[in-house]
Design a protein around this motif. Structure first.
Motif, PDB file in Angstrom:
ATOM      1  N   ASP A  49      27.507  55.615  41.264  1.00 29.25           N
ATOM      2  CA  ASP A  49      27.657  56.980  40.767  1.00 29.25           C
ATOM      3  C   ASP A  49      27.269  57.004  39.296  1.00 29.25           C
ATOM      4  O   ASP A  49      27.761  56.174  38.509  1.00 29.25           O
ATOM      5  N   THR A 107      27.755  58.488  35.744  1.00 29.17           N
ATOM      6  CA  THR A 107      28.989  59.082  35.228  1.00 29.17           C
ATOM      7  C   THR A 107      28.928  59.493  33.761  1.00 29.17           C
ATOM      8  O   THR A 107      29.927  59.962  33.226  1.00 29.17           O
ATOM      9  N   ASP A 162      27.846  66.337  48.511  1.00 31.15           N
ATOM     10  CA  ASP A 162      29.169  65.747  48.539  1.00 31.15           C
ATOM     11  C   ASP A 162      29.201  64.524  47.632  1.00 31.15           C
ATOM     12  O   ASP A 162      28.207  64.173  47.001  1.00 31.15           O
ATOM     13  N   SER A 163      30.352  63.876  47.569  1.00 36.61           N
ATOM     14  CA  SER A 163      30.513  62.739  46.669  1.00 36.61           C
ATOM     15  C   SER A 163      29.848  61.471  47.187  1.00 36.61           C
ATOM     16  O   SER A 163      29.625  60.531  46.420  1.00 36.61           O
ATOM     17  N   MET A 164      29.531  61.421  48.468  1.00 43.40           N
ATOM     18  CA  MET A 164      29.010  60.197  49.061  1.00 43.40           C
ATOM     19  C   MET A 164      27.485  60.130  49.061  1.00 43.40           C
ATOM     20  O   MET A 164      26.890  59.098  48.745  1.00 43.40           O
ATOM     21  N   LYS A 209      26.313  54.090  49.329  1.00 38.44           N
ATOM     22  CA  LYS A 209      26.181  54.560  47.949  1.00 38.44           C
ATOM     23  C   LYS A 209      26.444  53.375  47.036  1.00 38.44           C
ATOM     24  O   LYS A 209      27.521  52.793  47.047  1.00 38.44           O
ATOM     25  N   VAL A 248      23.445  59.891  42.268  1.00 35.15           N
ATOM     26  CA  VAL A 248      23.830  58.631  42.902  1.00 35.15           C
ATOM     27  C   VAL A 248      22.611  57.756  43.125  1.00 35.15           C
ATOM     28  O   VAL A 248      21.469  58.235  43.154  1.00 35.15           O
ATOM     29  N   LYS A 301      23.191  60.066  33.152  1.00 32.51           N
ATOM     30  CA  LYS A 301      23.304  61.226  34.025  1.00 32.51           C
ATOM     31  C   LYS A 301      21.916  61.597  34.531  1.00 32.51           C
ATOM     32  O   LYS A 301      20.937  61.500  33.810  1.00 32.51           O
ATOM     33  N   GLY A 357      27.413  63.107  44.099  1.00 30.44           N
ATOM     34  CA  GLY A 357      28.241  61.980  43.733  1.00 30.44           C
ATOM     35  C   GLY A 357      29.549  62.441  43.128  1.00 30.44           C
ATOM     36  O   GLY A 357      29.864  63.625  43.081  1.00 30.44           O
ATOM     37  N   LEU A 358      30.333  61.498  42.630  1.00 30.29           N
ATOM     38  CA  LEU A 358      31.681  61.796  42.140  1.00 30.29           C
ATOM     39  C   LEU A 358      31.685  62.793  40.994  1.00 30.29           C
ATOM     40  O   LEU A 358      32.542  63.665  40.914  1.00 30.29           O
ATOM     41  N   LYS A 359      30.734  62.667  40.077  1.00 26.55           N
ATOM     42  CA  LYS A 359      30.671  63.549  38.916  1.00 26.55           C
ATOM     43  C   LYS A 359      29.661  64.682  39.081  1.00 26.55           C
ATOM     44  O   LYS A 359      29.600  65.590  38.254  1.00 26.55           O
TER      45      LYS A 359
END
Length: 311
Positions: free
Chosen positions: A232, A234, A184-186, A229, A216, A240, A210-212
Motif C-alpha cells: 500500500d 501511504t 476497495d482496500s485490497m 497485494k 497499491v 503516493k 488500497g488502505l489510504k
C-alpha cells in the motif's frame, strides 16, 4: 508543445552523458504530435506512436531510422470503427508484426487491439473492447509478450467497472480475463501503464485504492490465480500515486510515485516480488532532483535511468 523530441537517452542519478542529440521534430499534421510510450526497434528502425496530430488529429504510428533520417508515417489513427483513436502506450514487436492498443475508437468506441507490419502494410484490428464485464474498456498501457500470450490492463469495465488484467493470443483469439480491479482496500483501481512478468506472475501498480486510497502494488498469476497485494502506498514513507510501469531485474521490482515521500515530490523505490525488502531509494525534492517522475525506469545493470515531469 510544438516540438517534442525522440531522445537517445536521459538519465536518473549522477552519471553524466557526453552528448545529447535531437533526432527529429514533430510538426502536428504531417507527423503527429505528443508522442507517448516508448520506442521499439527491429534493429534498423525505431517505431512509435503519437497521441494526437496526423490528418484526423487522432494520432499516428511512425518509424524513423536510428540516426533520425527516413521518417515514415505508417498509419494515421481516425475516430472510426476500424483504426482506433489516440494511442498512449508503446508498440510491441514479436519479430513479424507490431502490436498496439488504443483507448478509444473501434466498434464500440471503447478501444482496440491492432497489428501492423513494419513496412506499414497488413493492418488488422484484432479486438474491439466493449466495456462489458469480460472485455473491459480503455486499454491505456502497452502489451507485454511472453512468446505465447500478450498481457495488458484496461482502465474500466470488468465485473466492478474498475478495470481488468487480461491475456490474448497474437491472433486476437483466446481472450481471458485474469483479474477484476475494485474500488476497495485490497485491489485498487486505475491501473497505470504496463504489467511486468517473471514467467509465473504479472506485477503492476494501481494509481488509486488500497488502505489510504493512494495506490497499491500487486501481483497475479499468469493463469489468473494467486492475486496478492504486495504494498500500500501511504505517503512520506513510500510515496503516493504510482505513476509508471514497474521494472524487474530478476531480483527486485523498481518503480516511482508521482508525489509523496519526504518532500511530497515523489519517490523511487524497490521491492522484492514476494512483497518484502521494500527500500525507498530516493526522494525527489523539486529543484535539485526534479519532481513528479513519470514513465518507466530502465537499467544498464549499474544505474537506473528515468525522467521527471517537473522540477
Amino acid at each position: 508543445m510544438k516540438n517534442i523530441y525522440l531522445i537517445i537517452l536521459l538519465f536518473f542519478g549522477t552519471r553524466s552523458i557526453a552528448q545529447f542529440t535531437k533526432l527529429f521534430d514533430f510538426d502536428d499534421t504531417l507527423t503527429g504530435r505528443h508522442p507517448k510510450g516508448a520506442l521499439v526497434s527491429d534493429g534498423t528502425y525505431l517505431f512509435g506512436m503519437t497521441e494526437w496530430g496526423g490528418k484526423y488529429q487522432k494520432g499516428t504510428l511512425f518509424k524513423v531510422l536510428q540516426n533520425g533520417q527516413g521518417f515514415t508515417k505508417m498509419l494515421t489513427f481516425k475516430h472510426d470503427t476500424v483504426r482506433g483513436t489516440s494511442p498512449v502506450g508503446s508498440l510491441t514487436y514479436d519479430g513479424s508484426y507490431l502490436y498496439g492498443l488504443t483507448p478509444y475508437g473501434g466498434l464500440y468506441n471503447k478501444g482496440t487491439l491492432f497489428k501492423i507490419l513494419p513496412n506499414g502494410s497488413g493492418y488488422g484490428k484484432l479486438l474491439d473492447f466493449n466495456g462489458d464485464s469480460l472485455l473491459g474498456r480503455r486499454p491505456d498501457g502497452s502489451l507485454i509478450y511472453d512468446g505465447t500470450f500478450f498481457y495488458a490492463t484496461t482502465w474500466g469495465g470488468g465485473t466492478n467497472n474498475y478495470g481488468t488484467v487480461f491475456k490474448i493470443l497474437p491472433s486476437g483469439n483466446g481472450h481471458t480475463k485474469l483479474l477484476d480491479f475494485a474500488n476497495d482496500s485490497m485491489h485498487g483501481y486505475a491501473p497505470n501503464h504496463d504489467v511486468v512478468s517473471d514467467g509465473t506472475y504479472l506485477y503492476g501498480v494501481n494509481y488509486n485504492g488500497g488502505l489510504k486510497g493512494w495506490g497499491v502494488l500487486y501481483k497475479v498469476g499468469i493463469n489468473g490465480t494467486g492475486y496478492t497485494k504486495l504494498l500500500d502506498f501511504t505517503g512520506p514513507a513510500n510515496g503516493k500515486y504510482p505513476n509508471g510501469s514497474l521494472m524487474y531485474d530478476g531480483t527486485y521490482l523498481y518503480g516511482t510515485t508521482l508525489i509523496g515521500g519526504n518532500y511530497n515530490k515523489g519517490v523511487v523505490f524497490k521491492i522484492k516480488p514476494d512483497g518484502t525488502g521494500f527500500v525507498k531509494l530516493g526522494d525527489f525534492n523539486g529543484t535539485a532532483t526534479g519532481s513528479s517522475p513519470i514513465g518507466k525506469l530502465v537499467s544498464d545493470g549499474t544505474y537506473l535511468y528515468g525522467m521527471t515531469a517537473g522540477g
